[in-house]
Design a protein around this motif. Structure first.
Motif, PDB file in Angstrom:
ATOM      1  N   PRO A 295      -6.288   7.372  -6.175  1.00 56.71           N
ATOM      2  CA  PRO A 295      -6.273   6.419  -5.333  1.00 56.71           C
ATOM      3  C   PRO A 295      -6.687   5.200  -5.879  1.00 56.71           C
TER       4      PRO A 295
ATOM      5  N   THR B  21       0.839  -1.162   0.070  1.00 60.55           N
ATOM      6  CA  THR B  21      -0.081  -0.090   0.018  1.00 60.55           C
ATOM      7  C   THR B  21       0.849   1.148   0.169  1.00 60.55           C
ATOM      8  N   LEU B  22       0.663   2.032  -0.932  1.00 62.01           N
ATOM      9  CA  LEU B  22       1.809   3.166  -1.252  1.00 62.01           C
ATOM     10  C   LEU B  22       0.735   4.636  -1.101  1.00 62.01           C
ATOM     11  N   LYS B  23       1.743   5.190  -0.422  1.00 58.90           N
ATOM     12  CA  LYS B  23       1.227   6.944  -0.256  1.00 58.90           C
ATOM     13  C   LYS B  23       1.290   7.409  -1.660  1.00 58.90           C
ATOM     14  N   ARG B  24       0.234   8.482  -2.082  1.00 58.87           N
ATOM     15  CA  ARG B  24       0.132   9.021  -3.136  1.00 58.87           C
ATOM     16  C   ARG B  24       1.328  10.115  -3.381  1.00 58.87           C
ATOM     17  N   GLY B  25       1.675  10.331  -4.289  1.00 56.86           N
ATOM     18  CA  GLY B  25       2.788  11.320  -4.799  1.00 56.86           C
ATOM     19  C   GLY B  25       3.624  10.811  -5.748  1.00 56.86           C
TER      20      GLY B  25
ATOM     21  N   VAL C  46      -2.764   2.231  -4.106  1.00 54.45           N
ATOM     22  CA  VAL C  46      -2.529   3.669  -3.750  1.00 54.45           C
ATOM     23  C   VAL C  46      -3.600   4.347  -2.914  1.00 54.45           C
ATOM     24  N   ALA C  47      -3.047   4.836  -1.656  1.00 50.12           N
ATOM     25  CA  ALA C  47      -4.053   5.149  -0.820  1.00 50.12           C
ATOM     26  C   ALA C  47      -4.345   6.595  -0.986  1.00 50.12           C
TER      27      ALA C  47
ATOM     28  N   LEU D  53       6.440   8.311  -7.086  1.00 50.31           N
ATOM     29  CA  LEU D  53       6.649   6.809  -6.594  1.00 50.31           C
ATOM     30  C   LEU D  53       7.570   6.204  -7.403  1.00 50.31           C
TER      31      LEU D  53
END
Ligand code: MTE
Length: 388
Positions: A347, A289-293, A387-388, A295
């Motif tokens: 997301p 699970t990845l934070k948006r931005g 993507v969260a 990558l």
């Protein structure tokens, strides 16, 4: 039975008794004993009996793989006693002047270095469908190192290959259990005489470790790992390909692609030689699970005797592809690291894929070429992320 082998057998039985065998090389036995193979931290244990260690893909972030993170593939027990003083390498067969070398004599021969990506032909076997028997390698039976040692060509020229010499056979010093056939394979004379084919005595600037073939191994760059015989003790020039288990039925590929699950007749196969084109995503990891931005998608790509010319990334399940940036470090036979700057629009769940193309015009296929031993798996690589 010597105590080391007894220890390994007892340990293997204890591990089985523990019912679950964790993937890491260190684990607690029911009696709270901990078994470790020194210097191999974090490697994935694929077989304890003969020691088969896979490199986690997260380790694909340095161009040269540190030796403790280099995968290990053994078909049988490693030699118990290896004394460099007693060790000899014989060169014979279809030659004018057979001879044997001591370690000291071999060390005095001019050394040459090759950075090579070594991949086991069975790498990725676990991903084949339907499933096939054999060590269930994931994506990490592949690593890259700088190998150094005399050119095989120099030894063969000193022996004087006769015109009847067409193949060159290697024998290792493995401890052969019971009725198992010994690890002997051969390569054609043209590849043996290539200036990059070595009798390697060093890996990453240090003497070979025992897992990787101390005191000397063949290094057949760009070819399946099985060509690079470890614990080398005999080089023999033959008038034909060596006949034995590790040439046939093992390490052969169908002449024609068949339907998944189809059997293949031995006469419709040929020996495996050079590796395919392939890329693997080292990060983000599958299921992350990845934070948006911004990558970074990154990994490695290799192509055996060819060069990687491009790696493309898809983040929409293969509908569109964008080029990744290839890393600075490169050398013929070595993988290229690559990275891709990804800015997910919104997301959600994403399928991230990588696809390499090489200088021979080969591109990773969407589905692997079926073969009953699961060799040369090289389908487009994929991870699923959120993507969260
Ligand atoms: N050489 C000997 N003598 N015995 C083996 O079992 N395994 C081969 C090759 N050389 C093997 C061998 C295979 S299948 C591979 S993939 C490579 O060694 C792995 O080399 P590594 O263990 O140094 O990574």
């Amino acid at each position: 039975m010597n105590s080391r082998r007894q220890f390994i057998k007892d340990s293997a039985q204890a591990a089985l008794a523990a019912a679950t065998v964790p993937s890491l090389l260190c684990w607690a036995f029911p009696q709270k004993q901990v078994v470790e193979v020194p210097g191999e931290d974090g490697m994935i244990l694929r077989s304890f009996r003969f020691i088969d260690l896979e490199s986690p893909v997260e380790y694909f972030n340095t161009w040269l793989t540190p030796t403790p993170h280099f995968f290990v593939r053994n078909h049988m027990y490693e030699p118990v006693e290896l004394d460099r003083g007693m060790w000899r390498l014989s060169i014979g067969g279809e030659v004018e002047k057979p001879f044997a070398l001591s370690w000291a004599e071999l060390s005095r021969i001019e050394s040459h270095s090759v950075v090579n990506t070594l991949e086991c032909a069975g790498n990725g076997r676990a991903l084949q469908r339907p499933q096939v028997p054999g060590i269930q390698w994931g994506k990490g039976a592949v690593s890259t190192a700088r190998f150094s040692g005399p050119r095989l060509r120099d030894l063969l020229q000193r022996a004087g290959v006769k015109s009847t010499g067409k193949h060159v056979m290697f024998r290792g010093l493995d401890e052969v259990p019971g009725k198992v056939p010994p690890f002997i394979r051969s390569i054609p004379i043209e590849k043996a005489l290539d200036s990059d084919t070595l009798v390697a005595v060093q890996m990453n600037g240090a003497p070979l470790t025992k897992h990787h073939g101390f005191p000397a191994r063949a290094l057949v760059p760009g070819w399946i790992g099985a060509a690079s015989c470890k614990w080398l003790t005999e080089i023999k020039v033959l008038d034909a390909e060596f006949v034995g288990n590790f040439m046939s039925p093992a390490y052969r590929f169908p002449n024609q692609p068949g339907k998944p699950g189809d059997a293949v007749k031995p006469e419709d196969t040929h020996p495996l030689t050079a590796l395919s084109v392939k890329s693997v995503i080292a990060g983000p990891s599958n299921g992350a699970t990845l934070k948006r931005g911004r990558l970074a998608v990154h990994g490695a790509a290799w192509a055996g005797e060819a060069d990687v010319v491009k790696v493309e990334i898809s983040t929409d399940g293969g509908a569109t592809w964008s080029p990744a940036q290839l890393g600075r470090d490169q050398s013929h036979y070595a993988w290229r690291l690559w990275s891709y700057d990804w800015k997910p629009g919104k997301p959600g769940d994403y399928i991230v894929q990588s696809r390499a193309t090489d200088s021979q015009g080969r591109t990773q296929p969407a589905t692997p070429i079926w073969n009953p031993s699961g060799y040369l798996y090289n389908a487009v690589d994929q991870v699923n992320v959120h993507v969260a």
